[in-house]
Design a protein around this motif. Structure first.
Motif, PDB file in Angstrom:
ATOM      1  N   ASP A  42      38.611 -24.856  56.372  1.00  0.00           N
ATOM      2  CA  ASP A  42      37.559 -24.519  57.336  1.00  0.00           C
ATOM      3  C   ASP A  42      36.239 -25.183  56.956  1.00  0.00           C
ATOM      4  N   ASP A  43      35.559 -25.737  57.958  1.00  0.00           N
ATOM      5  CA  ASP A  43      34.170 -26.170  57.787  1.00  0.00           C
ATOM      6  C   ASP A  43      33.295 -24.967  58.104  1.00  0.00           C
ATOM      7  N   VAL A  44      32.354 -24.670  57.220  1.00  0.00           N
ATOM      8  CA  VAL A  44      31.577 -23.434  57.363  1.00  0.00           C
ATOM      9  C   VAL A  44      30.077 -23.684  57.213  1.00  0.00           C
ATOM     10  N   GLU A  45      29.332 -22.762  57.764  1.00  0.00           N
ATOM     11  CA  GLU A  45      27.880 -22.695  57.558  1.00  0.00           C
ATOM     12  C   GLU A  45      27.663 -21.576  56.547  1.00  0.00           C
ATOM     13  N   MET A  46      26.908 -21.866  55.482  1.00  0.00           N
ATOM     14  CA  MET A  46      26.704 -20.842  54.454  1.00  0.00           C
ATOM     15  C   MET A  46      25.230 -20.702  54.087  1.00  0.00           C
ATOM     16  N   THR A  47      24.914 -19.512  53.561  1.00  0.00           N
ATOM     17  CA  THR A  47      23.572 -19.243  53.041  1.00  0.00           C
ATOM     18  C   THR A  47      23.656 -19.210  51.521  1.00  0.00           C
ATOM     19  N   VAL A  48      22.741 -19.894  50.852  1.00  0.00           N
ATOM     20  CA  VAL A  48      22.713 -19.892  49.381  1.00  0.00           C
ATOM     21  C   VAL A  48      21.997 -18.627  48.913  1.00  0.00           C
ATOM     22  N   LEU A  49      22.679 -17.833  48.070  1.00  0.00           N
ATOM     23  CA  LEU A  49      22.076 -16.620  47.504  1.00  0.00           C
ATOM     24  C   LEU A  49      21.470 -16.911  46.133  1.00  0.00           C
ATOM     25  N   ASP A  50      22.124 -17.778  45.378  1.00  0.00           N
ATOM     26  CA  ASP A  50      21.631 -18.138  44.048  1.00  0.00           C
ATOM     27  C   ASP A  50      22.006 -19.591  43.785  1.00  0.00           C
ATOM     28  N   GLY A  51      21.021 -20.487  43.867  1.00  0.00           N
ATOM     29  CA  GLY A  51      21.267 -21.920  43.717  1.00  0.00           C
ATOM     30  C   GLY A  51      21.730 -22.282  42.328  1.00  0.00           C
ATOM     31  N   GLU A  52      21.194 -21.580  41.324  1.00  0.00           N
ATOM     32  CA  GLU A  52      21.539 -21.903  39.935  1.00  0.00           C
ATOM     33  C   GLU A  52      22.980 -21.514  39.625  1.00  0.00           C
ATOM     34  N   LYS A  53      23.366 -20.304  40.075  1.00  0.00           N
ATOM     35  CA  LYS A  53      24.732 -19.837  39.822  1.00  0.00           C
ATOM     36  C   LYS A  53      25.705 -20.332  40.890  1.00  0.00           C
ATOM     37  N   GLN A  54      25.167 -20.995  41.913  1.00  0.00           N
ATOM     38  CA  GLN A  54      25.960 -21.522  43.024  1.00  0.00           C
ATOM     39  C   GLN A  54      26.807 -20.437  43.684  1.00  0.00           C
ATOM     40  N   VAL A  55      26.079 -19.448  44.185  1.00  0.00           N
ATOM     41  CA  VAL A  55      26.695 -18.323  44.884  1.00  0.00           C
ATOM     42  C   VAL A  55      26.120 -18.274  46.293  1.00  0.00           C
ATOM     43  N   GLY A  56      26.967 -17.969  47.269  1.00  0.00           N
ATOM     44  CA  GLY A  56      26.473 -17.913  48.645  1.00  0.00           C
ATOM     45  C   GLY A  56      27.280 -16.979  49.525  1.00  0.00           C
ATOM     46  N   ASN A  57      26.912 -16.946  50.800  1.00  0.00           N
ATOM     47  CA  ASN A  57      27.608 -16.168  51.813  1.00  0.00           C
ATOM     48  C   ASN A  57      28.042 -17.085  52.940  1.00  0.00           C
ATOM     49  N   ILE A  58      29.274 -16.936  53.406  1.00  0.00           N
ATOM     50  CA  ILE A  58      29.709 -17.692  54.585  1.00  0.00           C
ATOM     51  C   ILE A  58      29.198 -16.963  55.824  1.00  0.00           C
ATOM     52  N   GLU A  59      28.394 -17.680  56.608  1.00  0.00           N
ATOM     53  CA  GLU A  59      27.779 -17.082  57.798  1.00  0.00           C
ATOM     54  C   GLU A  59      28.564 -17.390  59.069  1.00  0.00           C
ATOM     55  N   GLU A  60      29.161 -18.583  59.109  1.00  0.00           N
ATOM     56  CA  GLU A  60      29.823 -19.003  60.348  1.00  0.00           C
ATOM     57  C   GLU A  60      30.951 -19.970  60.035  1.00  0.00           C
ATOM     58  N   ILE A  61      32.073 -19.790  60.750  1.00  0.00           N
ATOM     59  CA  ILE A  61      33.177 -20.745  60.666  1.00  0.00           C
ATOM     60  C   ILE A  61      33.001 -21.706  61.838  1.00  0.00           C
ATOM     61  N   LEU A  62      32.866 -22.983  61.537  1.00  0.00           N
ATOM     62  CA  LEU A  62      32.656 -23.977  62.591  1.00  0.00           C
ATOM     63  C   LEU A  62      33.967 -24.193  63.361  1.00  0.00           C
ATOM     64  N   PRO A  63      33.884 -24.674  64.618  1.00  0.00           N
ATOM     65  CA  PRO A  63      35.104 -24.796  65.437  1.00  0.00           C
ATOM     66  C   PRO A  63      36.218 -25.555  64.714  1.00  0.00           C
ATOM     67  N   ARG A  64      37.430 -24.991  64.817  1.00  0.00           N
ATOM     68  CA  ARG A  64      38.596 -25.585  64.158  1.00  0.00           C
ATOM     69  C   ARG A  64      39.295 -26.593  65.066  1.00  0.00           C
ATOM     70  N   LYS A  65      39.780 -27.660  64.453  1.00  0.00           N
ATOM     71  CA  LYS A  65      40.618 -28.611  65.182  1.00  0.00           C
ATOM     72  C   LYS A  65      41.998 -27.995  65.410  1.00  0.00           C
TER      73      LYS A  65
END
Length: 292
Positions: A42-65
């Motif tokens: 899946d191609d996703v849109e994510m929000t970075v929660l902690d750039g140093e630890k590289q942790v985030g949240n998936i906000e949106e799944i982009l349209p699938r082929k």
């Protein structure tokens, strides 16, 4: 930030971003509410929660082929199914079931018979003829001898490919030849969590080259008959198509009807007896399933 899910395990999704490495993400609750499950690929849109630890949240799944059920993966261009040519002897019934599953999901499939060093040329020729005549591209390889690898690379180039096959056919050995740095990438993910990698195997997306990915999927040893009508099964055997117009009855199932062009093709050795036998077995399974 956008990225691609390369692995999912225990509710965590590992998102590869361009230039920023791999982020460990959780999916927002809204996906569960909408009964959408993020998939590897899946191609996703994510929000970075902690750039140093590289942790985030998936906000949106982009349209699938596209999205496959087995293996569970999204945005695939093709499947590469690997069976051993010998040791173990190829289970052609299992191979035909996988091909039907991919045909049903409209995914092009390339067949690779590995371990050619353990098989006679005559036997390899028979395997090649059956499946090439059925409309499939067939490749041969030996991971241990590193033979046939360049042809495989050509088939993979510029595409996202689901690599599948039963256990013990040398799939991992081939994947390691395509992606020597796979262990390193997996290690990076393992360091983020303490679960280690030797738990249940999951689908995993590995980058071979620019715009070239392979999705290494868990091995399979059986495939049930899928959710389809028995009358539709014939549509997933490509070699039947050119004969169907010659059948006396429209919608001929090529099982019991008189004046069936497919059965005539079988009699003339134009259609593989093995493939037709496997078709009948699946057809009867679907027929039995409807009774319950």
């Amino acid at each position: 930030m956008q990225g691609k899910i390369i692995k999912g395990i225990a509710g965590f999704y590992y998102v590869q971003t361009i230039g920023s490495g791999i982020y460990e993400c959780k999916a927002k609750g809204i996906f569960r509410k909408d009964k959408i499950k993020p998939l590897v690929g899946d191609d996703v849109e994510m929000t970075v929660l902690d750039g140093e630890k590289q942790v985030g949240n998936i906000e949106e799944i982009l349209p699938r082929k596209n999205s496959l059920i087995r293996p569970a993966v999204a945005n695939i261009d093709q499947a590469l199914v690997i069976f051993a040519a010998a040791k173990p002897k190829p289970n052609l019934n299992l191979l035909d079931r996988f091909l039907v599953a991919m045909e049903k999901q409209a995914v092009k499939t390339v067949i690779c018979f590995n371990k050619t060093d353990l098989c006679q040329a005559e036997e390899l020729g028979k395997l090649g003829r059956v499946y090439e005549k059925s409309g499939y591209q067939v490749l041969f390889s030996s991971a241990s001898e590193e033979e046939g690898i360049e042809k495989l690379r050509d088939v993979l180039r510029g595409k996202t490919t689901a690599v599948a096959g039963p256990s013990g056919v040398g799939k991992s050995s081939l994947v390691n030849l395509f992606v020597p740095h796979a262990e390193m990438e997996t290690g990076e993910i393992s360091q983020k969590i303490d679960r280690g990698r030797h738990t249940t195997r999951h689908s995993e997306l590995l980058c071979i080259d620019e715009n070239t990915f392979i999705c290494d999927t868990p091995g399979f040893s059986s495939l049930a008959v899928w959710d389809m009508e028995k009358e539709d099964l014939k549509d997933y055997f490509p070699e039947f198509e050119s004969y169907s117009d010659g059948c006396r009855f429209q919608g001929c199932t090529h099982t019991h009807e008189p004046d069936c062009a497919v059965k005539a093709g079988l009699k003339n050795h134009e259609i593989s007896e093995q493939r037709y036998h496997n078709y009948l077995e699946m057809y009867n399974e679907l027929k039995e399933k409807k009774k319950y």
